[in-house]
Design a protein around this motif. Sequence first.
Motif, PDB file in Angstrom:
ATOM      1  N   ARG A  45     -24.199 -10.281 -37.521  1.00  0.00           N
ATOM      2  CA  ARG A  45     -24.558  -9.285 -36.524  1.00  0.00           C
ATOM      3  C   ARG A  45     -25.639  -9.856 -35.611  1.00  0.00           C
ATOM      4  O   ARG A  45     -26.585 -10.508 -36.080  1.00  0.00           O
ATOM      5  CB  ARG A  45     -25.044  -8.009 -37.206  1.00  0.00           C
ATOM      6  N   GLU A  46     -25.503  -9.598 -34.303  1.00  0.00           N
ATOM      7  CA  GLU A  46     -26.457 -10.145 -33.349  1.00  0.00           C
ATOM      8  C   GLU A  46     -26.899  -9.083 -32.357  1.00  0.00           C
ATOM      9  O   GLU A  46     -26.169  -8.131 -32.062  1.00  0.00           O
ATOM     10  CB  GLU A  46     -25.833 -11.327 -32.582  1.00  0.00           C
ATOM     11  N   LEU A  47     -28.098  -9.280 -31.847  1.00  0.00           N
ATOM     12  CA  LEU A  47     -28.657  -8.362 -30.870  1.00  0.00           C
ATOM     13  C   LEU A  47     -27.941  -8.513 -29.536  1.00  0.00           C
ATOM     14  O   LEU A  47     -27.695  -9.627 -29.071  1.00  0.00           O
ATOM     15  CB  LEU A  47     -30.145  -8.644 -30.683  1.00  0.00           C
ATOM     16  N   VAL A  48     -27.623  -7.380 -28.921  1.00  0.00           N
ATOM     17  CA  VAL A  48     -27.035  -7.379 -27.583  1.00  0.00           C
ATOM     18  C   VAL A  48     -28.084  -6.949 -26.554  1.00  0.00           C
ATOM     19  O   VAL A  48     -28.321  -7.637 -25.568  1.00  0.00           O
ATOM     20  CB  VAL A  48     -25.819  -6.451 -27.515  1.00  0.00           C
ATOM     21  N   ALA A  49     -28.695  -5.796 -26.791  1.00  0.00           N
ATOM     22  CA  ALA A  49     -29.671  -5.272 -25.834  1.00  0.00           C
ATOM     23  C   ALA A  49     -30.522  -4.204 -26.500  1.00  0.00           C
ATOM     24  O   ALA A  49     -30.073  -3.533 -27.424  1.00  0.00           O
ATOM     25  CB  ALA A  49     -28.969  -4.679 -24.609  1.00  0.00           C
ATOM     26  N   THR A  50     -31.753  -4.071 -26.011  1.00  0.00           N
ATOM     27  CA  THR A  50     -32.632  -3.007 -26.479  1.00  0.00           C
ATOM     28  C   THR A  50     -33.273  -2.318 -25.283  1.00  0.00           C
ATOM     29  O   THR A  50     -33.356  -2.893 -24.190  1.00  0.00           O
ATOM     30  CB  THR A  50     -33.744  -3.532 -27.400  1.00  0.00           C
ATOM     31  N   ILE A  51     -33.730  -1.099 -25.525  1.00  0.00           N
ATOM     32  CA  ILE A  51     -34.410  -0.340 -24.486  1.00  0.00           C
ATOM     33  C   ILE A  51     -35.520   0.472 -25.126  1.00  0.00           C
ATOM     34  O   ILE A  51     -35.325   1.103 -26.166  1.00  0.00           O
ATOM     35  CB  ILE A  51     -33.420   0.572 -23.719  1.00  0.00           C
ATOM     36  N   THR A  52     -36.704   0.422 -24.519  1.00  0.00           N
ATOM     37  CA  THR A  52     -37.833   1.189 -25.033  1.00  0.00           C
ATOM     38  C   THR A  52     -37.737   2.635 -24.558  1.00  0.00           C
ATOM     39  O   THR A  52     -36.915   2.975 -23.705  1.00  0.00           O
ATOM     40  CB  THR A  52     -39.153   0.588 -24.561  1.00  0.00           C
ATOM     41  N   GLY A  53     -38.621   3.449 -25.105  1.00  0.00           N
ATOM     42  CA  GLY A  53     -38.655   4.834 -24.663  1.00  0.00           C
ATOM     43  C   GLY A  53     -38.995   4.966 -23.191  1.00  0.00           C
ATOM     44  O   GLY A  53     -38.540   5.900 -22.523  1.00  0.00           O
ATOM     45  N   GLY A  54     -39.744   4.008 -22.685  1.00  0.00           N
ATOM     46  CA  GLY A  54     -40.110   4.040 -21.277  1.00  0.00           C
ATOM     47  C   GLY A  54     -39.090   3.398 -20.358  1.00  0.00           C
ATOM     48  O   GLY A  54     -39.266   3.406 -19.132  1.00  0.00           O
ATOM     49  N   GLY A  55     -38.034   2.843 -20.944  1.00  0.00           N
ATOM     50  CA  GLY A  55     -36.966   2.297 -20.125  1.00  0.00           C
ATOM     51  C   GLY A  55     -36.985   0.790 -19.935  1.00  0.00           C
ATOM     52  O   GLY A  55     -36.142   0.243 -19.215  1.00  0.00           O
ATOM     53  N   SER A  56     -37.921   0.107 -20.567  1.00  0.00           N
ATOM     54  CA  SER A  56     -37.928  -1.359 -20.464  1.00  0.00           C
ATOM     55  C   SER A  56     -36.780  -1.923 -21.287  1.00  0.00           C
ATOM     56  O   SER A  56     -36.529  -1.476 -22.404  1.00  0.00           O
ATOM     57  CB  SER A  56     -39.249  -1.920 -20.967  1.00  0.00           C
ATOM     58  N   THR A  57     -36.100  -2.913 -20.720  1.00  0.00           N
ATOM     59  CA  THR A  57     -34.900  -3.440 -21.355  1.00  0.00           C
ATOM     60  C   THR A  57     -35.036  -4.918 -21.708  1.00  0.00           C
ATOM     61  O   THR A  57     -35.825  -5.647 -21.104  1.00  0.00           O
ATOM     62  CB  THR A  57     -33.678  -3.255 -20.448  1.00  0.00           C
ATOM     63  N   ASN A  58     -34.234  -5.305 -22.673  1.00  0.00           N
ATOM     64  CA  ASN A  58     -34.166  -6.701 -23.097  1.00  0.00           C
ATOM     65  C   ASN A  58     -32.722  -7.013 -23.430  1.00  0.00           C
ATOM     66  O   ASN A  58     -32.042  -6.191 -24.061  1.00  0.00           O
ATOM     67  CB  ASN A  58     -35.049  -6.934 -24.330  1.00  0.00           C
ATOM     68  N   TYR A  59     -32.243  -8.170 -22.984  1.00  0.00           N
ATOM     69  CA  TYR A  59     -30.843  -8.532 -23.186  1.00  0.00           C
ATOM     70  C   TYR A  59     -30.707  -9.908 -23.818  1.00  0.00           C
ATOM     71  O   TYR A  59     -31.495 -10.824 -23.551  1.00  0.00           O
ATOM     72  CB  TYR A  59     -30.101  -8.547 -21.838  1.00  0.00           C
ATOM     73  N   ALA A  60     -29.666 -10.058 -24.606  1.00  0.00           N
ATOM     74  CA  ALA A  60     -29.302 -11.383 -25.071  1.00  0.00           C
ATOM     75  C   ALA A  60     -28.799 -12.185 -23.886  1.00  0.00           C
ATOM     76  O   ALA A  60     -28.200 -11.633 -22.950  1.00  0.00           O
ATOM     77  CB  ALA A  60     -28.218 -11.286 -26.135  1.00  0.00           C
ATOM     78  N   ASP A  61     -29.029 -13.486 -23.915  1.00  0.00           N
ATOM     79  CA  ASP A  61     -28.640 -14.326 -22.780  1.00  0.00           C
ATOM     80  C   ASP A  61     -27.149 -14.219 -22.475  1.00  0.00           C
ATOM     81  O   ASP A  61     -26.748 -14.279 -21.306  1.00  0.00           O
ATOM     82  CB  ASP A  61     -29.007 -15.783 -23.067  1.00  0.00           C
ATOM     83  N   PHE A  62     -26.345 -14.034 -23.498  1.00  0.00           N
ATOM     84  CA  PHE A  62     -24.898 -14.072 -23.270  1.00  0.00           C
ATOM     85  C   PHE A  62     -24.358 -12.802 -22.603  1.00  0.00           C
ATOM     86  O   PHE A  62     -23.180 -12.741 -22.262  1.00  0.00           O
ATOM     87  CB  PHE A  62     -24.140 -14.339 -24.582  1.00  0.00           C
ATOM     88  N   VAL A  63     -25.199 -11.783 -22.400  1.00  0.00           N
ATOM     89  CA  VAL A  63     -24.740 -10.581 -21.698  1.00  0.00           C
ATOM     90  C   VAL A  63     -25.535 -10.298 -20.427  1.00  0.00           C
ATOM     91  O   VAL A  63     -25.208  -9.370 -19.687  1.00  0.00           O
ATOM     92  CB  VAL A  63     -24.780  -9.326 -22.595  1.00  0.00           C
ATOM     93  N   LYS A  64     -26.555 -11.087 -20.156  1.00  0.00           N
ATOM     94  CA  LYS A  64     -27.367 -10.853 -18.964  1.00  0.00           C
ATOM     95  C   LYS A  64     -26.514 -10.899 -17.704  1.00  0.00           C
ATOM     96  O   LYS A  64     -25.705 -11.802 -17.522  1.00  0.00           O
ATOM     97  CB  LYS A  64     -28.490 -11.887 -18.876  1.00  0.00           C
ATOM     98  N   GLY A  65     -26.710  -9.898 -16.881  1.00  0.00           N
ATOM     99  CA  GLY A  65     -25.955  -9.816 -15.639  1.00  0.00           C
ATOM    100  C   GLY A  65     -24.607  -9.134 -15.773  1.00  0.00           C
ATOM    101  O   GLY A  65     -23.956  -8.837 -14.768  1.00  0.00           O
ATOM    102  N   ARG A  66     -24.171  -8.885 -17.017  1.00  0.00           N
ATOM    103  CA  ARG A  66     -22.879  -8.240 -17.231  1.00  0.00           C
ATOM    104  C   ARG A  66     -23.012  -6.870 -17.904  1.00  0.00           C
ATOM    105  O   ARG A  66     -22.241  -5.961 -17.610  1.00  0.00           O
ATOM    106  CB  ARG A  66     -21.991  -9.136 -18.107  1.00  0.00           C
ATOM    107  N   PHE A  67     -23.968  -6.736 -18.805  1.00  0.00           N
ATOM    108  CA  PHE A  67     -24.155  -5.488 -19.558  1.00  0.00           C
ATOM    109  C   PHE A  67     -25.433  -4.797 -19.089  1.00  0.00           C
ATOM    110  O   PHE A  67     -26.410  -5.451 -18.717  1.00  0.00           O
ATOM    111  CB  PHE A  67     -24.280  -5.765 -21.050  1.00  0.00           C
ATOM    112  N   THR A  68     -25.409  -3.471 -19.159  1.00  0.00           N
ATOM    113  CA  THR A  68     -26.593  -2.673 -18.826  1.00  0.00           C
ATOM    114  C   THR A  68     -26.792  -1.605 -19.888  1.00  0.00           C
ATOM    115  O   THR A  68     -25.871  -0.821 -20.174  1.00  0.00           O
ATOM    116  CB  THR A  68     -26.440  -1.993 -17.456  1.00  0.00           C
TER     117      THR A  68
END
Length: 111
Positions: A45-68
Amino acid sequence: QVQLVESGGGLVQPGGSLTLSCAASGSIFSIFPMGWYRQAPGKQRELVATITGGGSTNYADFVKGRFTISRDNAKNTVYLQMNSLKPDDTAVYYCRYRQLWGQGTLVTVSS
């Protein structure tokens, strides 16, 4: 007891789009982050993306620019908009809130 229920998976052609939803039943605290993970057959299992309560996001490199990733705190729901899907994106996608996991929703990218 909070439960997470994912939906929106399915079969899509390469280059297509899908939107996953994860609805939390019960009260959750918007101050905590939520995330999407995935597990392909035979892989960890691998991380795809996370979002904080305030809306800050983090993405795995392999989905950047494609996933939101986004969340609606009023609806206790987190979303994953997936565009330009590739066969390598085929996996079971899981939602996570703190130590809780959903049951997963299968995304298959194939022609």
